[in-house]
Design a protein around this motif. Structure first.
Motif, PDB file in Angstrom:
ATOM      1  N   ARG A   2      78.514  16.914 -33.052  1.00 20.28           N
ATOM      2  CA  ARG A   2      79.721  16.208 -33.465  1.00 20.28           C
ATOM      3  C   ARG A   2      80.648  16.129 -32.258  1.00 20.28           C
ATOM      4  NH1 ARG A   2      84.295  18.038 -37.897  1.00 20.28           N
ATOM      5  NH2 ARG A   2      85.550  16.134 -37.684  1.00 20.28           N
ATOM      6  N   HIS A   3      81.381  15.032 -32.151  1.00 20.59           N
ATOM      7  CA  HIS A   3      82.343  14.889 -31.055  1.00 20.59           C
ATOM      8  C   HIS A   3      83.331  16.047 -31.058  1.00 20.59           C
ATOM      9  CE1 HIS A   3      85.714  13.810 -33.647  1.00 20.59           C
ATOM     10  NE2 HIS A   3      84.854  13.051 -34.324  1.00 20.59           N
ATOM     11  N   ALA A  36      72.204  26.025 -21.164  1.00 24.08           N
ATOM     12  CA  ALA A  36      71.700  27.402 -21.172  1.00 24.08           C
ATOM     13  C   ALA A  36      70.674  27.661 -22.276  1.00 24.08           C
ATOM     14  CB  ALA A  36      72.861  28.383 -21.317  1.00 24.08           C
ATOM     15  N   ASN A  37      70.714  26.881 -23.366  1.00 27.33           N
ATOM     16  CA  ASN A  37      69.930  27.242 -24.548  1.00 27.33           C
ATOM     17  C   ASN A  37      68.971  26.186 -25.074  1.00 27.33           C
ATOM     18  OD1 ASN A  37      71.189  29.964 -25.400  1.00 27.33           O
ATOM     19  ND2 ASN A  37      72.942  28.644 -24.964  1.00 27.33           N
ATOM     20  N   ALA A  38      69.107  24.964 -24.632  1.00 29.31           N
ATOM     21  CA  ALA A  38      68.244  23.889 -25.143  1.00 29.31           C
ATOM     22  C   ALA A  38      67.328  23.409 -24.027  1.00 29.31           C
ATOM     23  CB  ALA A  38      69.113  22.732 -25.652  1.00 29.31           C
ATOM     24  N   PRO A  39      66.201  22.806 -24.401  1.00 26.25           N
ATOM     25  CA  PRO A  39      65.373  22.176 -23.368  1.00 26.25           C
ATOM     26  C   PRO A  39      66.182  21.069 -22.676  1.00 26.25           C
ATOM     27  CG  PRO A  39      64.233  22.254 -25.489  1.00 26.25           C
ATOM     28  CD  PRO A  39      65.643  22.673 -25.744  1.00 26.25           C
ATOM     29  N   ALA A  40      65.769  20.691 -21.494  1.00 26.64           N
ATOM     30  CA  ALA A  40      66.458  19.614 -20.777  1.00 26.64           C
ATOM     31  C   ALA A  40      66.489  18.365 -21.652  1.00 26.64           C
ATOM     32  CB  ALA A  40      65.745  19.327 -19.462  1.00 26.64           C
ATOM     33  N   ILE A  41      67.648  17.742 -21.741  1.00 27.20           N
ATOM     34  CA  ILE A  41      67.826  16.563 -22.587  1.00 27.20           C
ATOM     35  C   ILE A  41      67.307  15.340 -21.835  1.00 27.20           C
ATOM     36  CG2 ILE A  41      69.555  15.094 -23.681  1.00 27.20           C
ATOM     37  CD1 ILE A  41      71.117  17.786 -24.166  1.00 27.20           C
ATOM     38  N   ASP A  42      66.403  14.611 -22.500  1.00 23.20           N
ATOM     39  CA  ASP A  42      65.773  13.439 -21.904  1.00 23.20           C
ATOM     40  C   ASP A  42      66.540  12.151 -22.168  1.00 23.20           C
ATOM     41  OD1 ASP A  42      63.461  14.899 -20.991  1.00 23.20           O
ATOM     42  OD2 ASP A  42      62.789  14.938 -23.075  1.00 23.20           O
ATOM     43  N   ALA A  43      67.278  12.095 -23.275  1.00 19.15           N
ATOM     44  CA  ALA A  43      68.005  10.885 -23.652  1.00 19.15           C
ATOM     45  C   ALA A  43      69.141  11.244 -24.600  1.00 19.15           C
ATOM     46  CB  ALA A  43      67.074   9.876 -24.307  1.00 19.15           C
ATOM     47  N   VAL A  44      70.131  10.355 -24.647  1.00 21.86           N
ATOM     48  CA  VAL A  44      71.297  10.548 -25.516  1.00 21.86           C
ATOM     49  C   VAL A  44      71.540   9.260 -26.294  1.00 21.86           C
ATOM     50  CG1 VAL A  44      73.770  11.078 -25.603  1.00 21.86           C
ATOM     51  CG2 VAL A  44      72.343  12.111 -23.815  1.00 21.86           C
ATOM     52  N   LEU A  45      71.810   9.410 -27.587  1.00 22.05           N
ATOM     53  CA  LEU A  45      72.356   8.341 -28.420  1.00 22.05           C
ATOM     54  C   LEU A  45      73.793   8.730 -28.702  1.00 22.05           C
ATOM     55  CD1 LEU A  45      69.682   7.690 -31.219  1.00 22.05           C
ATOM     56  CD2 LEU A  45      70.361   6.146 -29.388  1.00 22.05           C
ATOM     57  N   CYS A  46      74.729   7.808 -28.465  1.00 23.83           N
ATOM     58  CA  CYS A  46      76.141   8.146 -28.598  1.00 23.83           C
ATOM     59  C   CYS A  46      76.896   7.011 -29.266  1.00 23.83           C
ATOM     60  CB  CYS A  46      76.722   8.427 -27.205  1.00 23.83           C
ATOM     61  SG  CYS A  46      78.434   9.015 -27.203  1.00 23.83           S
ATOM     62  N   SER A  47      77.764   7.354 -30.181  1.00 26.70           N
ATOM     63  CA  SER A  47      78.675   6.392 -30.779  1.00 26.70           C
ATOM     64  C   SER A  47      79.537   5.769 -29.679  1.00 26.70           C
ATOM     65  CB  SER A  47      79.563   7.116 -31.798  1.00 26.70           C
ATOM     66  OG  SER A  47      80.720   6.367 -32.113  1.00 26.70           O
ATOM     67  N   THR A  48      80.028   4.580 -29.927  1.00 31.66           N
ATOM     68  CA  THR A  48      80.881   3.899 -28.953  1.00 31.66           C
ATOM     69  C   THR A  48      82.341   4.334 -29.021  1.00 31.66           C
ATOM     70  OG1 THR A  48      81.204   2.073 -30.503  1.00 31.66           O
ATOM     71  CG2 THR A  48      79.435   1.831 -28.853  1.00 31.66           C
ATOM     72  N   ALA A  49      82.716   5.156 -29.983  1.00 30.26           N
ATOM     73  CA  ALA A  49      84.110   5.602 -30.092  1.00 30.26           C
ATOM     74  C   ALA A  49      84.531   6.341 -28.821  1.00 30.26           C
ATOM     75  CB  ALA A  49      84.286   6.514 -31.307  1.00 30.26           C
ATOM     76  N   VAL A  95      72.156  13.500 -29.939  1.00 22.36           N
ATOM     77  CA  VAL A  95      72.891  12.465 -30.658  1.00 22.36           C
ATOM     78  C   VAL A  95      74.327  12.947 -30.781  1.00 22.36           C
ATOM     79  CG1 VAL A  95      73.078  11.121 -32.786  1.00 22.36           C
ATOM     80  CG2 VAL A  95      70.820  11.843 -31.962  1.00 22.36           C
ATOM     81  N   VAL A  96      75.281  12.107 -30.348  1.00 26.53           N
ATOM     82  CA  VAL A  96      76.701  12.454 -30.428  1.00 26.53           C
ATOM     83  C   VAL A  96      77.349  11.506 -31.423  1.00 26.53           C
ATOM     84  CG1 VAL A  96      78.856  12.828 -29.163  1.00 26.53           C
ATOM     85  CG2 VAL A  96      76.655  13.172 -28.001  1.00 26.53           C
ATOM     86  N   GLY A  97      77.852  12.069 -32.524  1.00 25.48           N
ATOM     87  CA  GLY A  97      78.399  11.233 -33.588  1.00 25.48           C
ATOM     88  C   GLY A  97      79.561  11.882 -34.303  1.00 25.48           C
ATOM     89  N   HIS A  98      79.701  11.495 -35.562  1.00 22.54           N
ATOM     90  CA  HIS A  98      80.887  11.806 -36.360  1.00 22.54           C
ATOM     91  C   HIS A  98      80.511  12.470 -37.684  1.00 22.54           C
ATOM     92  CE1 HIS A  98      83.078   8.905 -33.766  1.00 22.54           C
ATOM     93  NE2 HIS A  98      81.925   8.256 -33.791  1.00 22.54           N
ATOM     94  N   GLU A  99      81.463  13.143 -38.263  1.00 24.64           N
ATOM     95  CA  GLU A  99      81.337  13.658 -39.623  1.00 24.64           C
ATOM     96  C   GLU A  99      81.823  12.575 -40.581  1.00 24.64           C
ATOM     97  OE1 GLU A  99      80.548  16.920 -41.650  1.00 24.64           O
ATOM     98  OE2 GLU A  99      79.191  16.122 -40.154  1.00 24.64           O
ATOM     99  N   PRO A 100      81.279  12.522 -41.781  1.00 24.71           N
ATOM    100  CA  PRO A 100      80.345  13.463 -42.404  1.00 24.71           C
ATOM    101  C   PRO A 100      78.871  13.160 -42.114  1.00 24.71           C
ATOM    102  CG  PRO A 100      81.025  11.870 -44.030  1.00 24.71           C
ATOM    103  CD  PRO A 100      81.765  11.520 -42.757  1.00 24.71           C
ATOM    104  N   THR A 128      84.223  20.248 -35.144  1.00 24.51           N
ATOM    105  CA  THR A 128      84.147  19.492 -33.902  1.00 24.51           C
ATOM    106  C   THR A 128      83.409  20.309 -32.850  1.00 24.51           C
ATOM    107  OG1 THR A 128      86.356  20.306 -33.317  1.00 24.51           O
ATOM    108  CG2 THR A 128      86.229  18.110 -34.317  1.00 24.51           C
ATOM    109  N   SER A 129      82.672  19.624 -32.010  1.00 21.44           N
ATOM    110  CA  SER A 129      81.842  20.181 -30.924  1.00 21.44           C
ATOM    111  C   SER A 129      80.620  20.949 -31.412  1.00 21.44           C
ATOM    112  CB  SER A 129      82.646  21.085 -29.980  1.00 21.44           C
ATOM    113  OG  SER A 129      83.674  20.375 -29.361  1.00 21.44           O
ATOM    114  N   ALA A 130      80.409  21.033 -32.710  1.00 19.95           N
ATOM    115  CA  ALA A 130      79.272  21.790 -33.228  1.00 19.95           C
ATOM    116  C   ALA A 130      77.961  21.064 -32.931  1.00 19.95           C
ATOM    117  CB  ALA A 130      79.415  22.021 -34.728  1.00 19.95           C
ATOM    118  N   ILE A 131      76.909  21.860 -32.764  1.00 21.76           N
ATOM    119  CA  ILE A 131      75.591  21.349 -32.402  1.00 21.76           C
ATOM    120  C   ILE A 131      74.563  21.877 -33.401  1.00 21.76           C
ATOM    121  CG2 ILE A 131      73.804  21.337 -30.613  1.00 21.76           C
ATOM    122  CD1 ILE A 131      76.168  22.129 -28.650  1.00 21.76           C
TER     123      ILE A 131
END
Length: 157
Positions: A2-3, A36-49, A95-100, A128-131
């Motif tokens: 979440r953003h 520090a904790n996830a595998p290397a990120i290969d791609a991102v999907l992100c909201s345009t906000a 993926v970076v997005g919004h609630e709910p 917010t900022s939760a993964i």
């Protein structure tokens, strides 16, 4: 993800709201946690906000990004449709997005192998900022409800 925490400047439309100072700090912490904790990120999907774009920039995640208008105000089904378009060469997707939507997608995708305690925490609140961390075995094109294991939930503070 979440953003991060956004600001509410007067006269600014919701789509254009920026991060608050706390959001900038916590997005940086989220990026630190991911590296520090996830595998290397290969791609991102992100909201345009604005707040999602700033969240991603502040994480300092260095991966190819696709910004999608569809992720702003998305239903869970729309978000899963966007994930279904990701190429099979991508092993780790952020993926970076919004609630709910973020909590609904994380809980909806969680099937066999899901950590019940993690699902309960997300059900209570997806701040917010939760993964949410999920593993997918079917590939992105075939991902559907119940098609992943929800294995972790981090709230960088």
């Amino acid at each position: 993800m979440r953003h991060a925490k956004s600001d509410y400047p007067p006269g600014v439309a919701d789509h254009e709201r920026p991060l608050a100072p706390r959001g900038i700090r916590e997005a940086g912490l989220a990026g630190d946690w991911l590296r520090a904790n996830a595998p290397a990120i290969d791609a991102v999907l992100c909201s345009t906000a604005t707040r999602t774009r700033q969240t991603l920039a502040t994480t300092r995640i260095d991966a190819p990004v696709r910004y999608s208008d569809r992720l702003y105000g998305a239903t869970p089904g729309t978000m899963i449709e966007e994930i279904n378009t990701v190429g099979e060469e991508v092993e780790t997707l952020l993926v970076v997005g919004h609630e709910p939507t973020m909590s609904a997608v994380a809980l909806g995708l969680g099937g066999s192998g899901t950590d019940v305690a993690v699902a309960e925490r997300i059900s209570l609140k997806f701040p917010t900022s939760a993964i949410a961390v999920l593993t997918v075995t079917s590939g992105w094109k075939g991902l559907e409800l119940g098609g992943a294991a929800l294995i972790g939930f981090e709230i960088p503070r």
